[in-house]
Scaffold this active site. Structure first.
Site, PDB file in Angstrom:
ATOM      1  N   CYS A  83       0.836  -1.203   0.000  1.00 25.10           N
ATOM      2  CA  CYS A  83       0.000   0.000   0.000  1.00 25.10           C
ATOM      3  C   CYS A  83       0.871   1.254   0.000  1.00 25.10           C
ATOM      4  O   CYS A  83       1.751   1.402   0.847  1.00 25.10           O
ATOM      5  CB  CYS A  83      -0.920  -0.011   1.216  1.00 25.10           C
ATOM      6  SG  CYS A  83      -1.939   1.458   1.276  1.00 25.10           S
ATOM      7  N   GLY A 195      -2.883  -7.647 -10.394  1.00 28.72           N
ATOM      8  CA  GLY A 195      -2.700  -6.359 -11.060  1.00 28.72           C
ATOM      9  C   GLY A 195      -3.239  -6.358 -12.476  1.00 28.72           C
ATOM     10  O   GLY A 195      -2.689  -7.043 -13.345  1.00 28.72           O
TER      11      GLY A 195
HETATM   12  C1  FMN Z   1     -10.340   1.051  -3.483  1.00 25.14           C
HETATM   13  C2  FMN Z   1      -9.139   0.161  -3.365  1.00 25.14           C
HETATM   14  C3  FMN Z   1      -8.675  -0.192  -2.128  1.00 25.14           C
HETATM   15  C4  FMN Z   1      -7.565  -1.040  -1.998  1.00 25.14           C
HETATM   16  N1  FMN Z   1      -7.184  -1.434  -0.754  1.00 25.14           N
HETATM   17  C5  FMN Z   1      -6.205  -2.365  -0.633  1.00 25.14           C
HETATM   18  C6  FMN Z   1      -5.868  -2.915   0.635  1.00 25.14           C
HETATM   19  O1  FMN Z   1      -6.473  -2.587   1.663  1.00 25.14           O
HETATM   20  N2  FMN Z   1      -4.873  -3.839   0.674  1.00 25.14           N
HETATM   21  C7  FMN Z   1      -4.213  -4.262  -0.450  1.00 25.14           C
HETATM   22  O2  FMN Z   1      -3.342  -5.128  -0.376  1.00 25.14           O
HETATM   23  N3  FMN Z   1      -4.494  -3.750  -1.649  1.00 25.14           N
HETATM   24  C8  FMN Z   1      -5.483  -2.821  -1.763  1.00 25.14           C
HETATM   25  N4  FMN Z   1      -5.793  -2.334  -2.996  1.00 25.14           N
HETATM   26  C9  FMN Z   1      -5.009  -2.800  -4.172  1.00 25.14           C
HETATM   27  C10 FMN Z   1      -5.624  -4.050  -4.778  1.00 25.14           C
HETATM   28  O3  FMN Z   1      -5.641  -5.103  -3.846  1.00 25.14           O
HETATM   29  C11 FMN Z   1      -4.839  -4.519  -5.990  1.00 25.14           C
HETATM   30  O4  FMN Z   1      -3.526  -4.866  -5.595  1.00 25.14           O
HETATM   31  C12 FMN Z   1      -4.731  -3.460  -7.083  1.00 25.14           C
HETATM   32  O5  FMN Z   1      -5.958  -2.779  -7.278  1.00 25.14           O
HETATM   33  C13 FMN Z   1      -4.299  -4.099  -8.409  1.00 25.14           C
HETATM   34  O6  FMN Z   1      -5.117  -5.209  -8.729  1.00 25.14           O
HETATM   35  P1  FMN Z   1      -6.414  -5.093  -9.681  1.00 25.14           P
HETATM   36  O7  FMN Z   1      -5.955  -4.473 -10.959  1.00 25.14           O
HETATM   37  O8  FMN Z   1      -6.901  -6.510  -9.830  1.00 25.14           O
HETATM   38  O9  FMN Z   1      -7.395  -4.200  -8.960  1.00 25.14           O
HETATM   39  C14 FMN Z   1      -6.894  -1.498  -3.146  1.00 25.14           C
HETATM   40  C15 FMN Z   1      -7.373  -1.141  -4.408  1.00 25.14           C
HETATM   41  C16 FMN Z   1      -8.483  -0.325  -4.526  1.00 25.14           C
HETATM   42  C17 FMN Z   1      -8.994   0.051  -5.905  1.00 25.14           C
END
Ligand code: FMN
Length: 319
Positions: A83, A195
């Protein structure tokens, strides 16, 4: 995901797949240790298997928070090393820990000693001017030596200076090959890729290289895709043949929550993408937005919203 994958969201997603592992929002060790635990950590028994994600960098506090989480019944404790928010950097945890593999290893070691459930780490491929070839290997080797059972890698760097958390989810380029190389270098370690993965077909392609796929935004914005997870990956029928059947099965949970004083909107806000591209989807969303937010809104609002939309079958979700 913060503010998204709360307990109501997770119960909804569990009605769409029995087998996908669900994750909580990140909860800081300070909140777990000093905060309102029932509110922060409470979850419904139907959510299993569910992992608790912790944010922190003090091994003793992480061990205690992990133990509290395991006592609550979580099936896995995950440490956030990805994060990028300022708030998190001030506390010296999240993505900035990519620069401190030895400290993260101490954290994992302490957590492993505290609980019997798996302890896992979610990280980036690097931060700022780190070379991902070096940084990811260093972090991975340190945490695996300390006992991390699984590594989940968000396949892009985090840039801690100059990009917002939101930009940090899109702007640093994705490098899936880097994660595949990690898997080849550490064949015995379960590696999960994350991702920018938008659907089932893409997820399948990644599984030729790594052990698992984590969906973030796609799972939240297009929850209907989850109806394909059990048939496509676990050789089992989806829990319900259609989205409407999933909602029907969820009504006892919603009724119980309403009786406890939860507002309908706190639950239905997660349903926005349920019928994406199905005839009537907009009327469904509009009805929930207009009526679901009113004080005292009840299950009839959800039923009326569903009556406005065609159903969504499992078969479409695999596309
Ligand atoms: C609104 C929001 C909140 C997120 N909160 C967290 C979190 O609390 N912990 C975490 O590991 N990743 C968090 N992420 C990141 C996602 O887990 C993920 O790693 C990132 O969005 C990329 O993956 P994706 O393209 O499948 O969304 C968050 C993403 C979004 C959009």
């Amino acid at each position: 995901m913060m503010d998204w994958t709360d307990r109501h969201c997770r119960v909804f997603h569990r009605h769409l797949t029995r087998h996908a592992l669900l994750y909580t929002e990140m909860v800081t060790t300070g909140a777990v240790i000093h905060g309102d635990r029932a509110r922060l950590l409470g979850f419904d028994a139907s959510e299993h298997p569910v992992a608790l994600q912790l944010g922190g960098s003090d091994p003793r506090e992480l061990a205690l928070a992990a133990q509290i989480g395991a006592d609550f019944g979580y099936d896995e404790i995950n440490l956030n090393v990805g994060c990028p928010s300022d708030r998190v950097q001030d506390g010296r945890f999240g993505a900035c820990l990519m620069a401190e593999p030895a400290l993260v290893a101490s954290c994992v070691d302490a957590m492993k000693r505290a609980v019997r459930v798996p302890v896992t780490v979610k990280c980036r491929i690097g931060i700022d001017d780190q070379d991902p070839e070096v940084a990811l290997d260093a972090l991975a080797r340190a945490v695996v030596a300390a006992g991390s059972d699984v590594l989940i890698v968000h396949a892009r760097k985090a840039w801690l200076n100059g990009l917002s958390p939101k930009e940090n989810r899109d702007i640093p380029p994705l490098d899936y090959d880097r994660v595949y190389r990690l898997k080849r270098a550490m064949p015995d370690v379960p590696i999960i890729i994350n991702g920018g993965i938008s659907g089932i077909e893409e997820a399948k392609a990644h599984l030729a290289h790594v052990d698992g796929v984590m969906l973030g935004r796609a799972a939240y914005h297009d929850p209907w895709r989850l109806l394909a997870v059990d048939p496509e990956f676990f050789g089992e029928a989806a829990p319900h043949a259609t989205m409407q059947a999933a909602f029907e099965a969820m009504t006892p949970y919603i009724a119980e929550q309403l009786a406890r004083g939860t507002r309908l909107h706190a639950i239905t806000r997660h349903f926005v993408g349920a019928f994406h591209a199905v005839p009537g989807a907009r009327a469904f969303r509009r009805h929930l937005a207009e009526h679901g937010t009113r004080p005292g809104a009840g299950l009839d609002v959800l039923r009326d919203a569903i009556a406005r939309v065609s159903d969504r079958a499992v078969a479409e979700a695999a596309e």
